[in-house]
Scaffold this motif. Structure first.
Motif, PDB file in Angstrom:
ATOM      1  N   VAL B 143       0.854  -1.186   0.000  1.00 34.76           N
ATOM      2  CA  VAL B 143       0.000   0.000   0.000  1.00 34.76           C
ATOM      3  C   VAL B 143       0.887   1.233   0.000  1.00 34.76           C
ATOM      4  N   GLN B 144       0.597   2.143  -0.928  1.00 29.60           N
ATOM      5  CA  GLN B 144       1.419   3.340  -1.029  1.00 29.60           C
ATOM      6  C   GLN B 144       0.472   4.529  -0.984  1.00 29.60           C
ATOM      7  N   ALA B 180       7.345   4.484   6.683  1.00 34.23           N
ATOM      8  CA  ALA B 180       6.952   3.093   6.928  1.00 34.23           C
ATOM      9  C   ALA B 180       5.516   2.835   6.477  1.00 34.23           C
ATOM     10  N   ASN B 181       4.717   3.919   6.322  1.00 36.50           N
ATOM     11  CA  ASN B 181       3.306   3.773   5.991  1.00 36.50           C
ATOM     12  C   ASN B 181       2.595   2.809   6.928  1.00 36.50           C
ATOM     13  N   LEU B 182       2.914   2.943   8.209  1.00 39.89           N
ATOM     14  CA  LEU B 182       2.214   2.216   9.266  1.00 39.89           C
ATOM     15  C   LEU B 182       1.687   3.281  10.218  1.00 39.89           C
ATOM     16  N   VAL B 183       0.602   2.960  10.927  1.00 32.76           N
ATOM     17  CA  VAL B 183       0.126   3.897  11.940  1.00 32.76           C
ATOM     18  C   VAL B 183       1.286   4.145  12.911  1.00 32.76           C
ATOM     19  N   GLU B 184       1.704   5.389  13.028  1.00 33.43           N
ATOM     20  CA  GLU B 184       2.804   5.687  13.949  1.00 33.43           C
ATOM     21  C   GLU B 184       2.258   5.960  15.340  1.00 33.43           C
ATOM     22  N   TYR B 185       1.228   6.790  15.411  1.00 33.14           N
ATOM     23  CA  TYR B 185       0.500   6.885  16.668  1.00 33.14           C
ATOM     24  C   TYR B 185      -0.948   7.242  16.431  1.00 33.14           C
ATOM     25  N   LEU B 186      -1.703   7.104  17.507  1.00 34.79           N
ATOM     26  CA  LEU B 186      -3.153   7.201  17.437  1.00 34.79           C
ATOM     27  C   LEU B 186      -3.660   7.905  18.682  1.00 34.79           C
ATOM     28  N   PHE B 187      -4.686   8.734  18.516  1.00 34.74           N
ATOM     29  CA  PHE B 187      -5.321   9.379  19.654  1.00 34.74           C
ATOM     30  C   PHE B 187      -6.791   8.980  19.742  1.00 34.74           C
ATOM     31  N   ALA B 188      -7.225   8.685  20.968  1.00 33.19           N
ATOM     32  CA  ALA B 188      -8.628   8.344  21.203  1.00 33.19           C
ATOM     33  C   ALA B 188      -9.140   9.155  22.389  1.00 33.19           C
ATOM     34  N   PRO B 189     -10.186   9.939  22.245  1.00 31.59           N
ATOM     35  CA  PRO B 189     -10.922  10.118  21.000  1.00 31.59           C
ATOM     36  C   PRO B 189     -10.222  11.082  20.060  1.00 31.59           C
ATOM     37  N   LEU B 281       8.177   0.677  16.294  1.00 33.81           N
ATOM     38  CA  LEU B 281       8.776   0.211  15.036  1.00 33.81           C
ATOM     39  C   LEU B 281      10.279   0.094  15.201  1.00 33.81           C
ATOM     40  N   GLY B 282      10.849  -0.926  14.602  1.00 36.41           N
ATOM     41  CA  GLY B 282      12.298  -1.079  14.639  1.00 36.41           C
ATOM     42  C   GLY B 282      12.975   0.190  14.146  1.00 36.41           C
ATOM     43  N   GLU B 283      13.965   0.636  14.912  1.00 35.08           N
ATOM     44  CA  GLU B 283      14.678   1.872  14.571  1.00 35.08           C
ATOM     45  C   GLU B 283      15.465   1.667  13.268  1.00 35.08           C
ATOM     46  N   GLU B 284      15.516   2.712  12.458  1.00 37.95           N
ATOM     47  CA  GLU B 284      16.305   2.647  11.224  1.00 37.95           C
ATOM     48  C   GLU B 284      17.772   2.389  11.557  1.00 37.95           C
ATOM     49  N   GLY B 285      18.403   1.553  10.777  1.00 40.30           N
ATOM     50  CA  GLY B 285      19.829   1.323  10.956  1.00 40.30           C
ATOM     51  C   GLY B 285      20.162   0.229  11.962  1.00 40.30           C
ATOM     52  N   TYR B 286      19.127  -0.445  12.494  1.00 40.16           N
ATOM     53  CA  TYR B 286      19.388  -1.538  13.442  1.00 40.16           C
ATOM     54  C   TYR B 286      18.691  -2.812  12.988  1.00 40.16           C
ATOM     55  N   PHE B 317      11.707  -0.406  10.858  1.00 42.99           N
ATOM     56  CA  PHE B 317      10.259  -0.275  10.695  1.00 42.99           C
ATOM     57  C   PHE B 317       9.489  -1.560  10.992  1.00 42.99           C
ATOM     58  N   ARG B 318      10.159  -2.633  11.465  1.00 48.84           N
ATOM     59  CA  ARG B 318       9.390  -3.821  11.829  1.00 48.84           C
ATOM     60  C   ARG B 318       8.523  -3.490  13.044  1.00 48.84           C
ATOM     61  N   LYS B 319       7.264  -3.917  13.021  1.00 49.85           N
ATOM     62  CA  LYS B 319       6.379  -3.617  14.141  1.00 49.85           C
ATOM     63  C   LYS B 319       6.667  -4.597  15.277  1.00 49.85           C
ATOM     64  N   MET B 320       7.304  -4.109  16.327  1.00 49.25           N
ATOM     65  CA  MET B 320       7.769  -4.955  17.429  1.00 49.25           C
ATOM     66  C   MET B 320       6.790  -4.996  18.590  1.00 49.25           C
ATOM     67  N   GLY B 321       5.889  -4.054  18.604  1.00 44.06           N
ATOM     68  CA  GLY B 321       4.910  -3.966  19.678  1.00 44.06           C
ATOM     69  C   GLY B 321       4.281  -2.597  19.636  1.00 44.06           C
ATOM     70  N   HIS B 322       3.565  -2.264  20.680  1.00 48.19           N
ATOM     71  CA  HIS B 322       3.039  -0.905  20.770  1.00 48.19           C
ATOM     72  C   HIS B 322       2.977  -0.491  22.229  1.00 48.19           C
TER      73      HIS B 322
END
Lengths: 348, 348
Positions: B143-144, B180-189, B281-286, B317-322
C-alpha cells in the motif's frame, strides 16, 4: 524470569515479553496452557521446588504454603527469590506474625493462643477476634472469624521494589461471606473518611517496611466501631483484595508485582474508575460440572467483567472465579453488584 | 471454541474460560505458548486450514489473507465462521471492495485502477489517494499512500454480533509514519467536532450493516479539509486502531470480538480515559536481537503500558509492539506521547 504458580501474573507478563515457567500441584491448573513451561508438582516438596528453581533467574509465589527450605537453598545459590524466604517464614506462622507486629509497634488485635475449644470459652469478651490455625491457613481455610456486627474490614496492597521504592493502592473494603468465610464482595475505594484512609495506608506502608518485603504485601485490617485500625493479617503476594485493579487502576496488582520483583519502576496506582469485586462461589446444594447461570444478563451490563478460573467442577462455596464491576458512579456500582449477586449463580 | 491466529483475543478469552486453538505460520509465534492447542502451518493452504477447523465449533481470524475456499468448505460443514467467508471475499480484493462502496452509496475516495507507473502519472490531480496492490496488501505492505498535507485519518471499530446487535467504539485519529506507511501513533478520542464524530460513526455502522458482518469491522476514513468523510478501507478483525481499548474502554476490541462471534451481549464501549497508542517500530539502521532502549523511563510515567509482541529480531520499521498511554487530561497525554516517542527505541 520464572514464577512459581500464577495465572494472572502470567497474563500481565505476556505484555512485557517475560519468559515464564510455572509450578502447580494441579496437573490441570488453568495456568497450564499459558505458561512457556509448566511443571506439575508439589509446592511443599523440597526436591521439587529446588529442581524447579534451578534454571530460574527470579522466583516468586502466589501462595504462601511453599517449601521455604528449598527457597532458602535457591537463594543461597544466588537466585532472586521474592518475596524473600525470610519474610515468608515470618508470615507463614501466624503466631510469629502476631508477635512481629507487637515487636514493631504495629497495631494488631490483641491475641491469645488457644489450644482447644474450652480455652476459647474463656475469651468470650474478646471480640472482634479471628481464630486461626497456627499454620497452613489459606483463603479462609483453617480460619474462623468471630465478628461483632459493626466493624469494617479494610485492605491495602503495598508494592515495594528491590530499590525500596514503595507505592500503595487505594484502600478497599471487604465484606465476608458469613458461612464460607471468604471475601464475598469488595468495594474500591472503601467508603471511609480521608483520615481513616491515610491512617490505613500509613499502617500498611509501615508494615511493608518493617518486613522489608520485595514484592506485594496485602495488609488486611479491622476498622473498629471506635475508629481504631488493627492489622488482622498480611499476604505477601497478589491478593483477592486487588483483583479489581486489572480493570480500575492505571497499573494492576499483578503488573505491579512483576515490576517490584524485577526492580522496574513501580506503576501509578491511580484508580480511573470505582470498582467492586464479587467472588463467584459455588452455590450451596450443587456439586459437579460448573454452569454459570445468568452470565449473559450480567455481561450485558456495562462494566461487568467475569474472570473464571477454569475449574471444571463446582461444589458449595468453592471459589470458581470472580466478577469485577467498574463504574464512575458509586450508587450505580452498588446496583450492579446487587444485580450480579442476584443473577449470577454457579450451579451444576 | 477455536481461533485461527491471535494473541490478544486469546488473552481476553482466558477470562471467559474459552478453549482456544491457534493456527499460525510462524513456528515461534508469541501466541504459541498461551494457546490450549497451537498448530504451526500456512493460513493460505487449503488442506491446512480445513484440517485445522475440522474439530472447531467457531473459527475466526486476525488477518485477512487466509484460504477462503477452506473457510467456505468448513462453513458448508456446519462450522461457525466469523467474519463470514463471503465478507472476507468481498474485502480481500480491494478493487471489489471499492465497487461495493459505490453500489451501497457509501462515501469513498474516487478510484481508478492503475496497472503501472505511467498510468499513475495520469492521475496527479487525484489526491488524496492510496495506491494499493489489488490483493495481499496488509499493514501497509503493498500500500502506497499519496497524501496531501491537511487531511486527517480517522478510524471507527464497529462490532456486530450474530443477532445483529451493533456497538461502536469512539472515533480515533491515526497519524501515519511518512516512510513506513504504518500507523505511527493514534489518539482516542479524535479531536473532531461532535458533528464529524456522529457522521463518522454513522458511516462506519452503515458499512458494517452493508457487509452484514459478524465480528468486528474497523473502518478507516479520510476527513478531507472540506469536512468530507471518505472510506479508505476496512478490516474485518481486531485492528491496530483499537489496541488502546484494552486500557481505556469498558470493553476491549478483543473481548468485543469474542462477544460478537459467540453471540454474547456486546459490551459497553465507553472510554473511562483518554488514550494514545504509539507503535513500536524497529529503529532505522538496526537489525538483530531487539533491545528496548528507554523502557524503564517510559514505564515510570503513569499510564504508560508497553505491549511487546515477543519478536526476537528487529529490523527497520518492523512492528515490534506498541505502547498504550492513558490519561485523563489531553495535554498531559500528548506530553507523554512525545516523551515515549523520544525515549523508547527498538535497537539491536
Amino acid at each position: 524470569m520464572n514464577l512459581i504458580h500464577g495465572l494472572f501474573v502470567y497474563v500481565e507478563a505476556i505484555d512485557f515479553d517475560f519468559k515464564i515457567k510455572i509450578l502447580d500441584p494441579d496437573a490441570d491448573a488453568p495456568c497450564k496452557f499459558i505458561a512457556h513451561e509448566f511443571v506439575n508438582g508439589s509446592l511443599k516438596d523440597y526436591e521439587t521446588v529446588l529442581a524447579f528453581g534451578e534454571d530460574c533467574d527470579t522466583v516468586t509465589i502466589e501462595i504462601e504454603s511453599v517449601n521455604i527450605d528449598a527457597l532458602e537453598e535457591l537463594e543461597r545459590r544466588g537466585k532472586k527469590i521474592y518475596p524473600q524466604p525470610s519474610v515468608l517464614r515470618l508470615i507463614q506462622d501466624k503466631r510469629i506474625q502476631k508477635q512481629f507486629y507487637k515487636d514493631n509497634n504495629l497495631p494488631t488485635a490483641d491475641f491469645v493462643l488457644t489450644e482447644n475449644q474450652s480455652d476459647l470459652e474463656n475469651y468470650k469478651d474478646f471480640l472482634p477476634a479471628v481464630h486461626k490455625l497456627g499454620k497452613e491457613g489459606y483463603d479462609g481455610k483453617g480460619v474462623q472469624v468471630i465478628r461483632t456486627a459493626d466493624e469494617k474490614e479494610l485492605a491495602v496492597i503495598v508494592a515495594r521494589n528491590v530499590d525500596g521504592e514503595v507505592k500503595t493502592f487505594p484502600v478497599v473494603e471487604m465484606v465476608f461471606h458469613p458461612e464460607a468465610n471468604l471475601v464475598e464482595y469488595l468495594f474500591a475505594p472503601a467508603e471511609i473518611s480521608e483520615e481513616i484512609t491515610n491512617k490505613s495506608k500509613e499502617i500498611a506502608e509501615k508494615t511493608a517496611e518493617a518486613f522489608g518485603i520485595i514484592g506485594l504485601l496485602a495488609v488486611e485490617m479491622f476498622l473498629t466501631k471506635d475508629g481504631e485500625i488493627l492489622i488482622n493479617e498480611v499476604a505477601p503476594r497478589p491478593h483477592n483484595s486487588g483483583h479489581h485493579t486489572i480493570r480500575a487502576n492505571d497499573v494492576s496488582q499483578f503488573e505491579q508485582h512483576l515490576r517490584a520483583i524485577l526492580n522496574l519502576p513501580l506503576g501509578e496506582t491511580h484508580a480511573h474508575s470505582k470498582a467492586a469485586m464479587v467472588n463467584l462461589l459455588g452455590e450451596e446444594g450443587y456439586s459437579g460440572e460448573a454452569i454459570y447461570e445468568g452470565m449473559n444478563e450480567c455481561i450485558a451490563q456495562g462494566g461487568v467483567h467475569p474472570f473464571l478460573y477454569g475449574k471444571r467442577f463446582t461444589k458449595p462455596f468453592r471459589k470458581m472465579g470472580h466478577v469485577t464491576i467498574v463504574e464512575q458512579d458509586f450508587e450505580k456500582l452498588k446496583e450492579k453488584v446487587i444485580f450480579v449477586k442476584r443473577k449470577l449463580k454457579v450451579i451444576a
